[in-house]
Write an enzyme that holds these catalytic residues in place. Structure first.
Site, mmCIF file in Angstrom:
data_model
loop_
_atom_site.group_PDB
_atom_site.id
_atom_site.type_symbol
_atom_site.label_atom_id
_atom_site.label_comp_id
_atom_site.label_asym_id
_atom_site.label_seq_id
_atom_site.Cartn_x
_atom_site.Cartn_y
_atom_site.Cartn_z
ATOM 1 N N GLU A 1 0.865 -1.187 0.000
ATOM 2 C CA GLU A 1 0.000 0.000 0.000
ATOM 3 C C GLU A 1 0.908 1.246 0.000
ATOM 4 O O GLU A 1 1.946 1.253 0.663
ATOM 5 C CB GLU A 1 -0.852 -0.051 1.281
ATOM 6 N N LYS B 1 -9.842 1.740 -1.866
ATOM 7 C CA LYS B 1 -10.029 1.118 -0.542
ATOM 8 C C LYS B 1 -11.367 1.529 0.087
ATOM 9 O O LYS B 1 -11.635 2.731 0.236
ATOM 10 C CB LYS B 1 -8.863 1.535 0.360
ATOM 11 N N CYS C 1 -5.118 -3.386 2.558
ATOM 12 C CA CYS C 1 -4.868 -3.458 4.000
ATOM 13 C C CYS C 1 -6.121 -3.736 4.838
ATOM 14 O O CYS C 1 -6.646 -4.830 4.806
ATOM 15 C CB CYS C 1 -4.131 -2.196 4.456
ATOM 16 N N VAL D 1 -0.366 -2.262 10.568
ATOM 17 C CA VAL D 1 0.206 -1.828 11.848
ATOM 18 C C VAL D 1 -0.208 -2.780 12.965
ATOM 19 O O VAL D 1 0.437 -2.829 14.006
ATOM 20 C CB VAL D 1 -0.190 -0.379 12.200
HETATM 21 C C1 ACM Z 1 -4.061 0.044 7.155
HETATM 22 O O1 ACM Z 1 -5.178 -0.175 6.694
HETATM 23 N N1 ACM Z 1 -3.105 0.582 6.427
HETATM 24 C C2 ACM Z 1 -3.734 -0.300 8.548
#
Ligand code: ACM
Length: 255
Positions: free
Chosen positions: A38, A109, A142, A169
């Protein structure tokens, strides 16, 4: 298909350096498909919408997508990676898929994580499926992993391979990806970054440990938590077409 990922630690706001690093590494890669993390071109830790706007690009047509497409053409491979997108002043956390024939498509996203909600708009393209040389592929980004319906939607629409750029994270998805792959019987290529990033008092520690998981939940390659690593493995995407656990249980016919 020889599929893989390139795990590294992008430098914050050093787009030129990050793109050079990726060009160099992918130039030496022997693969049909590589997934990048990402925000691989810019780093992750934006502290304002203005900072994000300076880094964001048009998709297609922006510098990063053009470069990815040039590498893909030269290397005769597919490349997926995440980058901030600017669509007429509206910003998205997006990923791009390019191939030997150029730009294929993008995903925005849907499940924005934490501060991302301040700078980016929620994705509005659904969960598209793309043709990747005869294999059906979808992209997630992510935190989308936390919402099982996201990958389910991709799989129900026919995706055999989930291209998953991350900047994780939290430490959960590296193991949870086994469940996601199993419950959907798809391949997952989880391309995470590693390292610590700090900007104006905001600090993130990214968890690395990228991996490729098969429809039967096997982790066929994985990386350390804290090192650059380009890994590949042979995958047979046709295995993801079989949703039968046994003669009596076809998981997509029980829902
Ligand atoms: C994330 O979605 N980059 C933690």
């Amino acid at each position: 298909m020889k599929a893989g990922y390139y795990q590294f630690a992008p430098s914050l706001f050093d787009k030129r350096g990050n793109l050079e690093k990726v060009s160099e590494k992918l130039g030496t890669a022997d693969a049909d498909l590589i997934v990048l993390p990402e925000f691989f071109n810019t780093g992750y830790t934006f502290s304002s919408a203005e900072e994000a706007a300076v880094q964001a690009e048009r998709i297609p047509g922006g510098e990063t997508t053009e470069l990815m497409a040039a590498i893909a053409r030269k290397k005769n491979m597919f490349i997926c990676g995440g980058l901030p997108e600017d669509d007429g002043g509206v910003l998205y956390n997006s990923s791009v898929l390019v191939g030997p024939g150029g730009y294929i498509g993008k995903y925005r996203k849907v499940h924005l994580f934490y501060n991302e909600k301040k700078y980016f708009k929620r994705g509005d393209l659904g969960y598209p499926v793309f043709d990747m040389g005869g294999t059906k592929a979808s992209m997630l980004i992510c935190f989308d992993w936390f919402f099982p319906e996201a990958m389910r939607s991709c799989a129900l629409s026919g995706a055999q391979v989930i291209l998953h750029p991350t900047n994780l994270v939290m430490p959960y998805y590296q193991s949870a990806s086994v469940t996601r792959a199993l419950e959907n019987r798809v391949f997952i290529i989880l391309s995470n970054r590693y390292g610590k990033e700090e900007n104006k008092g905001i600090v993130y520690n990214f968890t690395g440990a990228s991996r490729i998981v098969t429809p039967t939940g096997d982790i066929i390659v994985s990386s350390p938590a804290d090192k650059d690593d380009l890994r590949t493995a042979f995958i047979d995407p046709s295995l993801a077409l079989n949703k039968k656990l046994n003669e009596m249980n076809d998981i997509f016919k029980e829902i």
